[in-house]
Design a protein around this motif. Structure first.
Motif, PDB file in Angstrom:
ATOM      1  N   GLU A 152      -0.639  17.442   5.291  1.00 50.62           N
ATOM      2  CA  GLU A 152      -0.773  18.745   5.944  1.00 50.62           C
ATOM      3  C   GLU A 152       0.309  18.955   6.990  1.00 50.62           C
ATOM      4  OE1 GLU A 152      -3.714  20.374   9.265  1.00 50.62           O
ATOM      5  OE2 GLU A 152      -4.785  19.917   7.401  1.00 50.62           O
ATOM      6  N   SER A 153       0.766  17.871   7.623  1.00 50.60           N
ATOM      7  CA  SER A 153       1.813  17.967   8.641  1.00 50.60           C
ATOM      8  C   SER A 153       3.223  17.943   8.043  1.00 50.60           C
ATOM      9  CB  SER A 153       1.675  16.825   9.659  1.00 50.60           C
ATOM     10  OG  SER A 153       0.606  17.080  10.551  1.00 50.60           O
ATOM     11  N   GLY A 154       3.320  18.004   6.728  1.00 52.43           N
ATOM     12  CA  GLY A 154       4.638  18.027   6.095  1.00 52.43           C
ATOM     13  C   GLY A 154       5.291  16.669   5.991  1.00 52.43           C
ATOM     14  N   GLY A 155       4.488  15.607   6.094  1.00 58.86           N
ATOM     15  CA  GLY A 155       5.044  14.267   6.079  1.00 58.86           C
ATOM     16  C   GLY A 155       4.896  13.559   4.751  1.00 58.86           C
ATOM     17  N   VAL A 156       5.339  12.302   4.743  1.00 58.24           N
ATOM     18  CA  VAL A 156       5.233  11.425   3.586  1.00 58.24           C
ATOM     19  C   VAL A 156       4.315  10.266   3.973  1.00 58.24           C
ATOM     20  CG1 VAL A 156       6.492   9.840   2.077  1.00 58.24           C
ATOM     21  CG2 VAL A 156       7.479  12.066   2.662  1.00 58.24           C
ATOM     22  N   ALA A 157       3.258  10.065   3.185  1.00 57.71           N
ATOM     23  CA  ALA A 157       2.293   8.999   3.442  1.00 57.71           C
ATOM     24  C   ALA A 157       2.744   7.729   2.732  1.00 57.71           C
ATOM     25  CB  ALA A 157       0.906   9.413   2.962  1.00 57.71           C
ATOM     26  N   VAL A 158       2.861   6.636   3.493  1.00 57.65           N
ATOM     27  CA  VAL A 158       3.366   5.361   2.986  1.00 57.65           C
ATOM     28  C   VAL A 158       2.301   4.288   3.208  1.00 57.65           C
ATOM     29  CG1 VAL A 158       5.188   3.625   3.167  1.00 57.65           C
ATOM     30  CG2 VAL A 158       5.721   6.043   3.626  1.00 57.65           C
ATOM     31  N   LEU A 159       1.886   3.624   2.150  1.00 60.18           N
ATOM     32  CA  LEU A 159       0.943   2.523   2.288  1.00 60.18           C
ATOM     33  C   LEU A 159       1.671   1.343   2.931  1.00 60.18           C
ATOM     34  CD1 LEU A 159      -1.985   1.643   1.572  1.00 60.18           C
ATOM     35  CD2 LEU A 159      -1.026   0.622  -0.501  1.00 60.18           C
ATOM     36  N   ALA A 160       1.194   0.932   4.108  1.00 56.30           N
ATOM     37  CA  ALA A 160       1.862  -0.143   4.846  1.00 56.30           C
ATOM     38  C   ALA A 160       1.502  -1.513   4.273  1.00 56.30           C
ATOM     39  CB  ALA A 160       1.484  -0.086   6.326  1.00 56.30           C
ATOM     40  N   HIS A 161       2.490  -2.411   4.288  1.00 53.96           N
ATOM     41  CA  HIS A 161       2.353  -3.821   3.893  1.00 53.96           C
ATOM     42  C   HIS A 161       1.204  -4.102   2.911  1.00 53.96           C
ATOM     43  CE1 HIS A 161      -0.393  -3.553   7.354  1.00 53.96           C
ATOM     44  NE2 HIS A 161       0.649  -3.384   8.152  1.00 53.96           N
ATOM     45  N   PRO A 162       1.308  -3.602   1.689  1.00 51.37           N
ATOM     46  CA  PRO A 162       0.219  -3.789   0.715  1.00 51.37           C
ATOM     47  C   PRO A 162       0.011  -5.239   0.292  1.00 51.37           C
ATOM     48  CG  PRO A 162       2.131  -2.792  -0.341  1.00 51.37           C
ATOM     49  CD  PRO A 162       2.408  -2.789   1.129  1.00 51.37           C
ATOM     50  N   LEU A 163       0.951  -6.127   0.614  1.00 52.75           N
ATOM     51  CA  LEU A 163       0.809  -7.531   0.235  1.00 52.75           C
ATOM     52  C   LEU A 163       0.065  -8.353   1.281  1.00 52.75           C
ATOM     53  CD1 LEU A 163       4.391  -8.244  -1.187  1.00 52.75           C
ATOM     54  CD2 LEU A 163       2.302  -7.710  -2.470  1.00 52.75           C
ATOM     55  N   ARG A 164      -0.283  -7.750   2.407  1.00 50.52           N
ATOM     56  CA  ARG A 164      -0.823  -8.530   3.511  1.00 50.52           C
ATOM     57  C   ARG A 164      -2.342  -8.653   3.522  1.00 50.52           C
ATOM     58  NH1 ARG A 164       1.870  -7.128   9.190  1.00 50.52           N
ATOM     59  NH2 ARG A 164       4.064  -7.183   8.586  1.00 50.52           N
ATOM     60  N   HIS A 165      -3.020  -8.008   2.630  1.00 52.10           N
ATOM     61  CA  HIS A 165      -4.475  -7.926   2.740  1.00 52.10           C
ATOM     62  C   HIS A 165      -5.212  -9.020   1.981  1.00 52.10           C
ATOM     63  CE1 HIS A 165      -3.808  -4.133   4.693  1.00 52.10           C
ATOM     64  NE2 HIS A 165      -3.137  -3.676   3.643  1.00 52.10           N
ATOM     65  N   GLY A 166      -4.481  -9.930   1.370  1.00 50.02           N
ATOM     66  CA  GLY A 166      -5.118 -11.004   0.626  1.00 50.02           C
ATOM     67  C   GLY A 166      -5.838 -10.533  -0.625  1.00 50.02           C
ATOM     68  N   LEU A 167      -5.377  -9.408  -1.176  1.00 50.81           N
ATOM     69  CA  LEU A 167      -6.021  -8.846  -2.352  1.00 50.81           C
ATOM     70  C   LEU A 167      -5.478  -9.492  -3.626  1.00 50.81           C
ATOM     71  CD1 LEU A 167      -5.841  -5.041  -1.438  1.00 50.81           C
ATOM     72  CD2 LEU A 167      -7.725  -6.623  -0.994  1.00 50.81           C
ATOM     73  N   THR A 168      -6.314  -9.597  -4.639  1.00 47.67           N
ATOM     74  CA  THR A 168      -5.824  -9.985  -5.949  1.00 47.67           C
ATOM     75  C   THR A 168      -4.917  -8.876  -6.474  1.00 47.67           C
ATOM     76  OG1 THR A 168      -7.664  -8.930  -7.108  1.00 47.67           O
ATOM     77  CG2 THR A 168      -7.963 -11.237  -6.418  1.00 47.67           C
TER      78      THR A 168
END
Length: 313
Positions: free
Chosen positions: A197-213
């Motif tokens: 809504e604010s005209g920005g770009v949403a970036v998922l931060a450090h997706p490797l850090r969560h210990g997810l499979t």
């Protein structure tokens, strides 16, 4: 003045790109003032940067003034706390037009949530041997921003409870420890909506850090993309090259752009501005080629002071 050549693809060249789109200052839990972060970026050859303080844009004006003096292009940004499937997930908002509407309101709410969380963290740390924890952290952080876990880590070190920041997190503040307090953060999709809504770009931060499979990371990326998220951090600090290449495949499968960031917080550590693992050769498009950011970079050429030599290609 070093030139900035913004490639439209990642070639696999190990040479640093002069880009860092994830850094912190004293406006959240960083050790340097915003202007000093910009100055350090200039020293280290970073020519395109984003200041992405946690749930705050309070340092942007100071950083913009310094960036203008040093002929650096600065993307306004913030790193927002969210929840997905009960997991704390961070989303970087790259915000060429700044924060408005729901995002501006959300930042205020996030600051209040951080203050409430700090009180609970302090109470828990007092039980494990840090008296007056809230006051100690506040004294170290200064009076003007919400407290974060690094502030309490510094308080633990200053009080002699632990020898260093790493130990503070390992024993008392990291995942599952006494100081790991979960706040009532908004849902992932809601925060993505604020950014868009604010005209920005949403970036998922450090997706490797969560210990997810790998499978669960894929589900997170699916949920993020379905909510309107546009990019993810392909490289955040230092990471395994094989895992990075696998993450690139996951981004490509979902049509997500790739962002890069050091996640810099304080001098002396291994995560200095612009310091991160090499980017592998990949067909995933760099986030700076997203139309919203590309237009900002082109427009910012008008703001380069006389004698500046930044160019893009």
């Amino acid at each position: 003045m070093p030139m900035l050549s913004l490639s439209a693809s990642f070639s696999g060249d190990p040479t640093p790109l002069g880009v860092d789109l994830h850094m912190h200052s004293t406006a959240s839990d960083g050790a340097l003032a915003p202007a000093d972060v910009v100055a350090l970026c200039a020293e280290r050859g970073v020519r395109l940067m984003a200041l992405t303080d946690h749930d705050s844009m309070a340092g942007i004006a100071e950083a913009e003034a310094a960036a203008s003096r040093l002929a650096i292009r600065l993307l306004p940004g913030t790193e927002l706390s969210t929840l997905w499937s009960g997991i704390g997930i961070h989303v970087v908002g790259l915000l060429p037009r700044g924060a408005s509407g729901a995002l501006a309101e959300g930042l205020l709410a996030q600051a209040e949530a951080r203050e409430s969380r700090a009180v609970v963290i302090a109470q828990r740390l007092e039980k494990i041997g840090l008296p007056d924890a809230l006051a100690r952290a506040r004294e170290l952080a200064g009076p003007h921003r919400p407290l974060g876990r690094p502030d309490f880590a510094r308080a633990l070190v200053a009080a002699g409870v632990v020898p260093d920041m790493a130990t503070a997190f390992k024993k008392h503040l990291g995942s599952g420890k006494a100081g790991d307090v979960k706040a009532h953060w908004p849902a992932l999709g809601e925060v993505v909506g604020w950014i868009l809504e604010s005209g920005g770009v949403a970036v998922l931060a450090h997706p490797l850090r969560h210990g997810l499979t790998r499978r669960k990371r894929g589900l997170l990326l699916d949920a993020f993309a379905e909510a309107g998220g546009q990019a993810a951090e392909l490289v955040n600090g230092f990471q395994n090259a094989d895992v990075t290449r696998d993450l690139a495949r996951q981004l490509a499968d979902r049509g997500l752009y790739a962002s890069l960031g050091s996640d810099f917080h304080f001098p002396g550590g291994h995560l200095a501005p612009g310091s991160m693992s090499p980017v592998p050769r990949t067909a995933v498009a760099p986030v700076w080629t997203h139309p919203r950011i590309a237009a900002f970079i082109d427009a910012s050429l008008d703001d380069i002071p006389p004698g500046g030599s930044i160019a893009s290609s």
